[in-house]
Write an enzyme that holds these catalytic residues in place. Sequence first.
Site, mmCIF file in Angstrom:
data_model
loop_
_atom_site.group_PDB
_atom_site.id
_atom_site.type_symbol
_atom_site.label_atom_id
_atom_site.label_comp_id
_atom_site.label_asym_id
_atom_site.label_seq_id
_atom_site.Cartn_x
_atom_site.Cartn_y
_atom_site.Cartn_z
ATOM 1 N N ILE A 1 -8.815 -5.785 -8.070
ATOM 2 C CA ILE A 1 -9.620 -5.523 -7.157
ATOM 3 C C ILE A 1 -10.821 -4.381 -6.544
ATOM 4 O O ILE A 1 -10.421 -3.067 -7.221
ATOM 5 C CB ILE A 1 -8.875 -5.258 -5.174
ATOM 6 C CG1 ILE A 1 -7.704 -6.167 -5.846
ATOM 7 C CG2 ILE A 1 -9.244 -5.164 -4.518
ATOM 8 C CD1 ILE A 1 -7.966 -7.955 -6.044
ATOM 9 N N LYS B 1 -1.258 -3.357 -15.224
ATOM 10 C CA LYS B 1 -0.278 -2.072 -15.125
ATOM 11 C C LYS B 1 0.598 -2.627 -15.787
ATOM 12 O O LYS B 1 2.062 -3.506 -16.321
ATOM 13 C CB LYS B 1 0.740 -2.947 -13.393
ATOM 14 C CG LYS B 1 0.730 -1.741 -12.836
ATOM 15 C CD LYS B 1 1.580 -2.560 -11.412
ATOM 16 C CE LYS B 1 2.380 -0.880 -10.300
ATOM 17 N NZ LYS B 1 2.344 -1.412 -9.531
ATOM 18 N N ASN C 1 -1.515 2.464 -0.369
ATOM 19 C CA ASN C 1 -0.959 0.810 -0.760
ATOM 20 C C ASN C 1 -1.690 0.332 -0.488
ATOM 21 O O ASN C 1 -1.065 -0.933 -0.731
ATOM 22 C CB ASN C 1 0.570 0.801 -0.736
ATOM 23 C CG ASN C 1 2.043 2.680 -1.938
ATOM 24 O OD1 ASN C 1 1.037 2.842 -2.953
ATOM 25 N ND2 ASN C 1 2.828 2.476 -1.541
ATOM 26 N N ASP D 1 1.206 -2.428 -4.646
ATOM 27 C CA ASP D 1 2.143 -1.909 -5.000
ATOM 28 C C ASP D 1 3.329 -2.688 -4.203
ATOM 29 O O ASP D 1 4.050 -1.971 -3.782
ATOM 30 C CB ASP D 1 2.304 -0.216 -4.379
ATOM 31 C CG ASP D 1 1.175 0.443 -6.069
ATOM 32 O OD1 ASP D 1 1.195 0.269 -6.737
ATOM 33 O OD2 ASP D 1 1.216 1.566 -5.281
ATOM 34 N N ASP E 1 7.280 -0.117 1.274
ATOM 35 C CA ASP E 1 6.755 1.039 0.736
ATOM 36 C C ASP E 1 5.377 1.622 1.246
ATOM 37 O O ASP E 1 4.351 2.048 0.820
ATOM 38 C CB ASP E 1 6.788 1.771 -0.744
ATOM 39 C CG ASP E 1 6.331 2.675 -0.694
ATOM 40 O OD1 ASP E 1 6.516 4.205 -0.761
ATOM 41 O OD2 ASP E 1 5.990 3.099 -2.332
#
Length: 302
Positions: free
Chosen positions: A122, A49, A171, A183, A166
């Site tokens: 994942i 990421k 997500n 996230d 969030d």
Amino acid sequence: RKILYGLQSNQDILSKINGCVAQGKEAVIHHAVGGNNEEVVFGADYAVKIYKTTKVEFRDREQYIEGEWRFRDYQVVRNNPRKIIKLWAEKELRNMKRLRANNIPCPDPILVRKHILVMSFIGKDGYPAEQLGKAQLTPSASSDMYWRCASQMRDMYHSAGLVHADLSPYNMLVYEDQLYFIDLAQAVTKEHAHAPEFLRRDCYNMTKFFRSKNVKILTTRGLFDFVTSINIPKDKPQLKVHIENLKNSQTMGPLTREQLIEEQVWLNISLPTTLKDVKTDRLIQEGVYFSSFKDMTFDDYE
């Protein structure tokens, strides 16, 4: 680029970094293959990421860091965009470790280098798992996913001490009959000043999504109560019975006019963060909601 090259140096951490598999407003995610380092499994799938280093994407993120005792030195770096983004990456790694330590499904964090986070992938064969919001689920599967989501939100709150802040169907990933939280950089401790507001928003997002699936679910307020209540059994068999009872007491379809009004009122009232707030006459007159403390009475604090 230097950091990415460093991760592949002598095939130490990663042996290969492939193309982008997902992109959001604050980061891009690449598929990668594990190297020779003992922290990773050689040949296994990993996700890299990479947070975007422009300040625009992070200008509204201060509310998720300020007030966090874990990041009490934040004031020192708030005027340095690159250090803020590095802090954001470290925050996601620490939140993931909290969830993993409490057996809550999420990617397994490996390491962070400045604004780059390496974690488990994942998915399978380089293809990421499907987002919950895009998954084609039967009504039965949707019901199962809803109650699994509610249970995991509760585990995150009570066991890991975190609120996602969030949460949305995009997500969460569905993979091999598991529901994974992703996230997690913005997740805050439940003691955070804005944690009740963030949790209410999370509950609203998930309720809105699953209500469209025509399954028996709780109201937004009911889900908030389920997540925060201290009187729901922790023992798994007893919790399963409790959930079955909740299922049977719910109805499918849209809310009635009265339920809609009640929900909208609750979504717009003040939420207490301390017992002092609950006992303040002015806040009570304004309609403060204190269902989190519904099993307590003011006499308990006299």
